[in-house]
Design an enzyme around this catalytic site. Structure first.
Site, mmCIF file in Angstrom:
data_model
loop_
_atom_site.group_PDB
_atom_site.id
_atom_site.type_symbol
_atom_site.label_atom_id
_atom_site.label_comp_id
_atom_site.label_asym_id
_atom_site.label_seq_id
_atom_site.Cartn_x
_atom_site.Cartn_y
_atom_site.Cartn_z
ATOM 1 C CD GLU A 5 71.376 33.747 45.171
ATOM 2 O OE1 GLU A 5 70.839 34.846 45.289
ATOM 3 O OE2 GLU A 5 70.721 32.696 45.094
ATOM 4 C CE LYS B 263 69.462 29.668 50.087
ATOM 5 N NZ LYS B 263 70.095 28.845 49.050
HETATM 6 N N1 HSE Z 1 71.740 30.368 44.576
HETATM 7 C C1 HSE Z 1 70.890 29.650 45.446
HETATM 8 C C2 HSE Z 1 71.389 28.224 45.542
HETATM 9 C C3 HSE Z 1 69.487 29.675 44.900
HETATM 10 O O1 HSE Z 1 72.184 27.815 44.696
HETATM 11 O O2 HSE Z 1 71.024 27.526 46.471
HETATM 12 C C4 HSE Z 1 68.451 29.274 45.890
HETATM 13 O O3 HSE Z 1 68.483 30.037 47.030
#
Ligand code: HSE
Length: 435
Positions: free
Chosen positions: A188, A203
């Site tokens: 991110e 998530k």
């Molecule tokens: N930064 C997130 C990960 C990207 O590494 O899973 C996907 O959501």
């Protein structure tokens, strides 16, 4: 069939990946959507040297896309929750459907955005928000529609899994592996979201909401990241027959719902323990189907774009025949969403892995053992290592049987107070995945 027009806001990693998939796979996308899908407008504050928009209209003001009467579906790929929220609200209010990859936006503001969409007879889709390219939202919402979902556990942060894999397989330092994940475009914008578990919590909330028919409740997730995992713990866990993975866990229990993300020991022979690198996997237990496992790339430009485009195709199929999409964002309508109590982490039961430094002298181990028996915690395994040369302390590793978390915390305080135990004790939960 009339063509469906889309506008993309944000031409970064996922935006440029989406541009490429829409262009390269236009024929198959048209066949599956049963209408042409035209990218007619891009909103991007800056150029992306790796993505030439050709003749497509580009606006520096992303809100121009929300105001464009030609656009049927706005694709929000700018990230963040401030401008992204305003943009999505503007699009919904002007009667556009929205597709987003923004998990923070959905986890934190999804309830109100979904309600706003319903008021305007449009919808919000967010397949790409969870587990990159894995169609887990569609699986939970549609593929498993006939099941009561009892629990789901997943490796849902690609960056974190990449780092743990590099540490485990190549003995790399945490910081080196993180820098590599950033260079590969997995992390991110703020990588603390990845390593401190916030991204996984976003998530998990989205999956739990669809799986259990509850509102999105990001603030209720217990969140712990991987930044305190050491190579020693990875090695000791392996010696005990486990891998350390960062897991998101959502479980329905008699007392309510468990929502937690944290590092976890998983028995080595489990499929999830063997999910490596940037790959994600989610194990879902449905009442009719039993356990099902979904595996794939959890991050990266085109993998995430694959999920964005799947949402576009789904919407385009209906829009091409002037039909309002009937599949609801959370699978059920607002009237069927139920507030479910979320169990406080103190009341969750798990086995634990503990690592402490103990003085290498008679009586210390018996004091350690007494603390466990005083707190009614049963020891499953215990390893004491030989002292290093000139060292008077030895590492002691304990695997406990399942115990309530408040009990474990009480035992930890007693252990840390022993004069034969020095420093902080490392503690990691164990998930046996037995159901
Ligand atoms: N930064 C997130 C990960 C990207 O590494 O899973 C996907 O959501």
């Amino acid at each position: 069939m009339k063509p469906v027009n889309v506008g993309i806001c944000g031409l970064g990693t996922v935006g440029s990946g989406t541009f490429k998939v829409l262009r390269d796979n236009a024929d198959i996308i048209e066949a599956r959507a049963q209408s042409a899908v035209n990218l007619v407008h891009i909103g991007s504050r800056r150029d992306n040297p790796g993505c030439d928009p050709g003749g497509i209209r580009v606006s520096r003001d992303i809100f121009e896309v929300a105001r464009d009467p030609e656009v049927d579906i706005l694709i929000e790929l700018i990230g963040g929750t401030t401008d992204a929220k305003h943009l999505v609200e503007a699009a919904l209010r002007s009667g556009k459907h929205v597709v987003t990859a923004n998990k923070a936006l959905i986890a934190e503001y999804g309830n109100e955005l979904i309600a706003l969409a319903a008021q305007h007879n449009v919808t919000v889709r967010f397949e790409a928000a969870v587990a990159g390219g894995i169609p887990i939202i569609k699986a939970l919402r549609e593929g498993l529609a006939g099941n009561r979902i009892q629990w789901l556990v997943g490796i849902i942060n690609g960056t974190g899994n990449f780092i743990l894999t590099e540490m485990s397989e190549k003995g790399k330092q945490f910081s080196v592996a993180l820098a590599e994940a950033q260079a590969l475009g997995y992390a991110e914008a703020d990588p603390t979201f990845d390593v401190e578990g916030i991204d996984a919590a976003h998530k998990l909330v989205i999956m739990a909401s669809i799986a259990f028919g509850m509102p999105l409740q990001f603030s209720q997730v217990y969140t712990e990241g991987i930044s305190r995992i050491t190579p020693q713990d990875i090695d000791y866990a392996r010696e005990l027959g486990y891998q350390i993975k960062h897991l998101g866990v959502a479980k329905q229990t008699d007392g309510g719902v468990e929502l937690r993300v944290h590092p976890t020991l998983i028995p080595q022979q489990r499929l999830l323990a063997n999910v490596c690198g940037v790959m994600n996997a989610v194990l879902v237990e449905g009442s009719a189907v039993g356990p099902t496992l979904y595996y794939g790339a959890g991050a990266g430009a085109e993998a995430t774009a694959s999920a964005v485009v799947a949402d576009i195709v789904d919407l385009a199929r209906d829009l091409a025949v002037d039909q309002i999409p009937q599949v609801l964002p959370l699978g059920v309508g607002a009237d069927a969403i139920k507030e479910l109590p979320v169990i406080a982490i103190e009341n969750v039961r798990n086995p634990w892995y503990l690592r402490m430094e103990a003085e290498d002298r008679p009586g210390v181990m018996s004091q350690v053992a007494s603390v466990f028996s005083d707190n009614e915690i049963s020891i499953e395994a215990l390893i004491q290592k030989a002292p290093a040369q000139d060292e008077t302390r030895v590492p002691v590793i304990v695997l406990t049987n399942a115990t309530q978390e408040c009990n474990l915390q009480k035992a930890l305080r007693s252990l840390e107070a022993l004069d034969g135990v020095t420093g902080e004790i490392a503690g990691i939960r164990v998930e046996t995945l037995d159901g």
